[in-house]
Design a protein around this motif. Structure first.
Motif, mmCIF file in Angstrom:
data_model
loop_
_atom_site.group_PDB
_atom_site.id
_atom_site.type_symbol
_atom_site.label_atom_id
_atom_site.label_comp_id
_atom_site.label_asym_id
_atom_site.label_seq_id
_atom_site.Cartn_x
_atom_site.Cartn_y
_atom_site.Cartn_z
ATOM 1 N N ASP A 53 0.835 -1.206 0.000
ATOM 2 C CA ASP A 53 0.000 0.000 0.000
ATOM 3 C C ASP A 53 0.872 1.260 0.000
ATOM 4 N N GLU A 54 1.947 1.206 0.786
ATOM 5 C CA GLU A 54 2.877 2.350 0.793
ATOM 6 C C GLU A 54 3.556 2.504 -0.572
ATOM 7 N N THR A 55 3.845 1.378 -1.195
ATOM 8 C CA THR A 55 4.494 1.417 -2.519
ATOM 9 C C THR A 55 3.577 2.098 -3.530
ATOM 10 N N LEU A 56 2.291 1.755 -3.444
ATOM 11 C CA LEU A 56 1.317 2.355 -4.354
ATOM 12 C C LEU A 56 1.246 3.868 -4.130
ATOM 13 N N ALA A 57 1.215 4.273 -2.859
ATOM 14 C CA ALA A 57 1.147 5.705 -2.539
ATOM 15 C C ALA A 57 2.413 6.428 -3.000
ATOM 16 N N LYS A 81 2.989 9.447 -5.812
ATOM 17 C CA LYS A 81 3.662 10.710 -5.498
ATOM 18 C C LYS A 81 4.850 10.969 -6.435
ATOM 19 N N LEU A 82 5.562 9.920 -6.778
ATOM 20 C CA LEU A 82 6.783 10.075 -7.581
ATOM 21 C C LEU A 82 6.491 10.153 -9.081
ATOM 22 N N ASN A 83 5.270 9.809 -9.442
ATOM 23 C CA ASN A 83 4.939 9.709 -10.867
ATOM 24 C C ASN A 83 4.908 11.089 -11.535
ATOM 25 N N ASN A 84 5.753 11.262 -12.522
ATOM 26 C CA ASN A 84 5.803 12.527 -13.260
ATOM 27 C C ASN A 84 6.160 12.220 -14.716
ATOM 28 N N PRO A 85 5.248 11.535 -15.414
ATOM 29 C CA PRO A 85 5.582 11.074 -16.768
ATOM 30 C C PRO A 85 5.660 12.248 -17.760
ATOM 31 N N LEU A 144 6.929 3.873 -10.974
ATOM 32 C CA LEU A 144 7.286 2.469 -10.740
ATOM 33 C C LEU A 144 7.563 1.747 -12.062
ATOM 34 N N CYS A 145 8.433 0.782 -11.985
ATOM 35 C CA CYS A 145 8.698 -0.084 -13.136
ATOM 36 C C CYS A 145 8.638 -1.540 -12.669
ATOM 37 N N TYR A 204 -6.035 -10.302 -4.739
ATOM 38 C CA TYR A 204 -5.361 -9.138 -4.138
ATOM 39 C C TYR A 204 -4.130 -8.767 -4.984
ATOM 40 N N SER A 205 -3.350 -9.786 -5.336
ATOM 41 C CA SER A 205 -2.082 -9.543 -6.033
ATOM 42 C C SER A 205 -2.316 -9.005 -7.441
ATOM 43 N N ALA A 206 -3.280 -9.594 -8.150
ATOM 44 C CA ALA A 206 -3.562 -9.130 -9.515
ATOM 45 C C ALA A 206 -4.124 -7.714 -9.488
ATOM 46 N N ASP A 207 -5.033 -7.454 -8.545
ATOM 47 C CA ASP A 207 -5.612 -6.112 -8.449
ATOM 48 C C ASP A 207 -4.551 -5.073 -8.079
ATOM 49 N N MET A 208 -3.641 -5.451 -7.181
ATOM 50 C CA MET A 208 -2.568 -4.525 -6.796
ATOM 51 C C MET A 208 -1.670 -4.229 -8.014
ATOM 52 N N MET A 209 -1.408 -5.238 -8.811
ATOM 53 C CA MET A 209 -0.580 -5.006 -10.001
ATOM 54 C C MET A 209 -1.275 -4.053 -10.980
ATOM 55 N N VAL A 210 -2.591 -4.203 -11.111
ATOM 56 C CA VAL A 210 -3.344 -3.300 -11.993
ATOM 57 C C VAL A 210 -3.227 -1.860 -11.480
ATOM 58 N N LYS A 211 -3.329 -1.706 -10.157
ATOM 59 C CA LYS A 211 -3.217 -0.350 -9.579
ATOM 60 C C LYS A 211 -1.810 0.209 -9.792
ATOM 61 N N LEU A 212 -0.814 -0.633 -9.574
ATOM 62 C CA LEU A 212 0.579 -0.180 -9.738
ATOM 63 C C LEU A 212 0.876 0.188 -11.191
ATOM 64 N N LEU A 213 0.251 -0.548 -12.088
ATOM 65 C CA LEU A 213 0.499 -0.331 -13.525
ATOM 66 C C LEU A 213 0.115 1.082 -13.968
ATOM 67 N N GLN A 214 -0.788 1.714 -13.215
ATOM 68 C CA GLN A 214 -1.180 3.101 -13.547
ATOM 69 C C GLN A 214 0.017 4.048 -13.510
ATOM 70 N N TYR A 215 0.978 3.702 -12.657
ATOM 71 C CA TYR A 215 2.124 4.603 -12.464
ATOM 72 C C TYR A 215 3.387 4.065 -13.152
ATOM 73 N N ALA A 216 3.186 3.105 -14.029
ATOM 74 C CA ALA A 216 4.309 2.554 -14.811
ATOM 75 C C ALA A 216 4.135 2.993 -16.262
ATOM 76 N N PRO A 217 5.206 3.029 -17.023
ATOM 77 C CA PRO A 217 5.058 3.366 -18.439
ATOM 78 C C PRO A 217 4.162 2.331 -19.129
#
Lengths: 301, 475
Positions: free
Chosen positions: B217-221, B225-229, B235-236, B276-289
């Motif tokens: 959850d902290e990683t997602l947050a 915050k760090l995302n500036n495409p 995240l990658c 949980y894991s698949a959904d978390m990856m989908v959320k994380l993917l928002q901040y990946a290229p």
């Protein structure tokens, strides 16, 4: 047996042995294997006969690789038709334009430079374009960005990836069609163009009534060679898209690879290869029948 | 001009040569490479029965009874490994050093990309051959190859080298070591240890005032915050194919998921942990290229290490590239830490184990030399040399050795993360399962399927694999 016959067979035998060992035996073995189950991840299970199970799984179910045969076939045909149309059309236009231009040093250099893509190994071409297509640091999106085009996700957008595969194929093989057409145009007797000009035929009429009929045979051969090549298409897809994203660009050749070398279902993978072989043979027969007509039908002039 | 007779003779000669070549070629997979006659082993090779005496530890200058005399010729052994610095370069260096120290032995290295290597060894197993004496082996194949009689049990050698074995057991995490034990026999020993690590751009996190996340959850947050495409993505990661499975596993295992029940083999992919894991990856993917949908390990290296567009890679397989200045332009800005857990206390953290081992072909003519080479590779005193030559050791002392840490600073994190690592299922069917899960995750990322549908399909396909292999009975 007659002395000459013995000598003839003796002379033929090295070639026959090579053909049997490297051509016929692997083919027969592949066909045999396609009716068997062999998984290299668990060789302790051994090889066992499964009848037509491999073929029925490939043709009528979605195999473990996650893409059905019809879906793979559709991807292959899109790449085949797209590539062939572009390669033939652009190659023909370039050949006609170059043939009408006087042979300057620059033109000769241009012709030679056109050869370069064809000389690069397809796997290298795929890797090269993987970098060129990168939206973050690739040259293509950078150049497009200069003219205001938004980044295109060439190999990660399932709606775009097949265009990328076609573009790479065209870039690499356009010189082939260009050179074949150019050689064909140079083989046309110049008197025909001169006579047509005297009769008042313009540029487009000369192309319509002289150039195109003369090139018909060559176009057929080009379609045959490139068609077979595109059905087997593997190396560019392997290095450029790896059949992805997901399975969006998994052509027949790549699906066969996935089956044999990712899931290590060698029997099923070989059945895939046998199906591709049958498909290629059918297409070759069609191409040979309709696109490469007999000699007397062609050189009408 | 040649006469008819001499022409016939010449063609007959060609024919005979070709036939001999073909016969020899056909015989190759089942017969050992023909060494000079003097080096042939005794008629009753002891390959499958290692000697009880500690002959294996003797340097080949004092040959064991099962070996031909040293002066009779050079004992040539082939080792098959993988291409890449961590594998091929390390293997070549160790083989060369061993050859230098043993004038009567020649260890030849053959390296192939992973799929090719698996296929080649698999073919050798299927053919019951001995194309390779030493095998660089992924632990998931141990069971299948052992059942096929392809791998030599090393138990007698380990008994004969009790002190060395005890030292190794005390220096390698038990969960790493035990991956090479199957049906109460040791069929391999770990020469390369690995698990997933958290690589991050320390300068970017510091500049944004972001602490290294310890939970997903902290990683997602933090990623948000760090995302500036397009200059910097939060995240990658590997979101493509079976690489995506590895990413997913770090959450799935931590959340208590199992690929299948170890006793009944009933798949457990379609579960709360899976979702949980698949959904978390989908959320994380928002901040990946977006192109990360096609990324595997090498792409993360180039985009994070050189292009510099990634702030974090939270579940990346351990490796030297991102922290090695000669391989990554931004290596000095990249730090390595612990992979996020589910909970803040870090109690819910289980990582997938990577790494490799070395096994011996049961049909090798030189089992003593083969074991001696493995022992040489794994010996405490040779670990610095291994690390100098781009190897990644399994020994904990080598991962924490200050000399080695200067060469590979990420070893400290490797050692820390290995504490939380567990083997992925140690059966061959897992190789298919990871492909299936990766493909279904791709379908979720591409919007072709919902998470529920993809997990259900993955579960059903993995079940089919297990039924086909006979491990599970069809419903």
């Amino acid at each position: 047996m007659h002395h000459n016959q013995i000598r003839g067979w003796t002379l033929l035998s090295p070639a026959l042995i090579f053909l049997l060992a490297l051509g016929i035996f692997p083919l027969v073995y592949a066909i045999w294997l396609s009716f068997h189950s062999l998984n290299l991840l668990d060789p302790s299970r051994g090889t066992r006969a499964v009848g037509f199970e491999n073929f029925s799984t490939i043709l009528f179910k979605t195999p473990l690789i996650g893409i059905s045969f019809p879906e793979s076939l559709q991807i292959t045909l899109i790449i085949l038709v797209g590539s062939l149309c572009l390669e033939l059309a652009i190659g023909l236009i370039l050949a006609i334009l170059v043939s009408r231009t006087s042979a300057s040093v620059l033109l000769r250099m241009f012709r030679s430079s056109l050869m370069v893509p064809m000389l690069i190994a397809p796997a290298i071409v795929g890797m090269m374009f993987r970098f060129l297509f990168e939206p973050s640091f690739g040259l293509i999106d950078f150049v497009l960005g200069l003219v205001g085009v938004a980044p295109i996700y060439w190999i990660s957008d399932p709606n775009v990836v097949l265009y990328a595969v076609i573009l790479v194929g065209v870039w690499e093989w356009l010189p082939f069609s260009f050179l074949v057409f150019l050689a064909g145009i140079h083989a046309i007797p110049p008197e025909q163009f001169e006579a047509a000009a005297v009769d008042g035929a313009g540029f487009f009429e000369q192309i319509r009534y002289i150039t195109l009929p003369w090139l018909r045979n060559l176009a057929g051969i080009l379609i045959l060679i490139r068609g077979v090549d595109l059905i087997r298409n593997f190396d560019v897809i392997f290095t450029l898209t790896y059949g992805g994203p997901g399975r969006s660009s998994a052509s027949l050749g790549f699906s066969a690879y996935l089956t044999s070398f990712k899931f290590f279902e060698v029997g099923q993978g070989t059945a895939y290869a046998v199906l591709i072989l049958i498909l290629i043979n059918i297409l070759v027969l069609i191409f040979a029948r309709y696109l490469v007509p007999a000699r007397e039908e062609t050189y009408g002039g | 001009m040649l006469s008819k007779g001499s022409l016939k003779l010449a063609f007959l000669a060609v024919l005979v040569i070709v036939l001999i070549g073909l016969v020899a070629g056909c015989a190759a997979p089942t017969a050992a490479p023909p060494p000079p006659a003097a080096t042939q082993p005794p008629a009753q090779p002891a390959a499958t029965q290692p000697p009880a005496q500690p002959a294996a530890t003797q340097p080949p200058a004092q040959p064991a009874a099962t070996q031909p005399p040293a002066q009779a010729g050079v004992k040539t052994l082939k080792i098959i490994t993988l291409t890449g610095p961590r594998y091929e370069m390390a293997t070549t260096a160790m083989a060369n050093a061993y050859n230098k120290a043993h004038s009567d032995v020649k260890i030849q290295v053959e390296a192939f990309p992973q799929e090719d290597q698996i296929a080649k060894v698999g073919m050798d197993v299927a053919a019951k051959g001995n194309a390779y004496d030493l095998i660089w082996i992924d632990y998931k194949f141990i069971g299948g190859y052992a059942d096929a009689g392809y791998l030599l049990p090393m138990d007698d050698y380990l008994k004969a080298n009790a002190d060395w074995w005890k030292d190794l057991q005390g220096d390698v995490y038990p969960q790493v070591l035990n991956m090479y034990s199957y049906k109460d026999h040791w069929y391999g020993l770990p020469n390369d240890g690995n698990t997933e690590l958290f690589y991050y751009r320390k300068d970017v996190l510091d500049a944004a005032g972001v602490k290294l996340p310890t939970t997903w959850d902290e990683t997602l947050a933090a990623a948000q915050k760090l995302n500036n495409p397009p200059k910097m993505y939060g995240l990658c990661g590997n979101f493509a194919r079976y690489w995506a499975t590895d990413f997913w596993l770090s959450m799935f295992f931590s959340k208590g998921g199992v690929i299948w029940d170890p006793k009944t083999y009933e798949p457990g992919i379609d579960s709360a942990a899976g979702k949980y894991s698949a959904d978390m990856m989908v959320k994380l993917l928002q901040y990946a290229p977006k192109e990360a949908l096609q990324w595997e390990e090498g792409d993360v290296y180039s985009n994070m290490g050189s292009a510099g567009i990634c702030a974090m890679a939270p579940a990346q397989w351990g490796g030297a590239v991102l922290t090695n200045p000669t391989l990554a332009k931004l290596a000095d800005k990249i730090a390595v830490g612990r992979v996020p857990a589910i909970d803040a206390e870090g109690k819910q953290l289980i990582l997938p184990m990577g790494g490799f081992g070395l096994g011996i072909n049961a049909k090798t003519k030189y089992p003593d030399v083969a074991f001696d080479f493995i022992k040489y590779w794994l010996s405490r005193e040779n670990q610095q040399y291994l690390v100098q030559n781009t190897g990644q050791p399994a020994r904990n002392s080598a991962l924490t050795d200050p000399v080695n840490l200067k060469i590979a600073p990420y070893f400290a994190a490797e050692s820390e993360n290995l504490k939380f690592a567990v083997p992925r299922p140690v059966v061959a069917e897992y190789a298919s399962a990871e492909q299936i899960i990766g493909n279904e995750l791709d379908n979720v990322f591409l919007g072709k399927k919902t998470t529920d549908q993809a997990l259900k399909d993955a579960n059903s396909q993995v079940r089919d694999v297990l039924v086909k292999s006979g491990k599970l009975v069809a419903k």
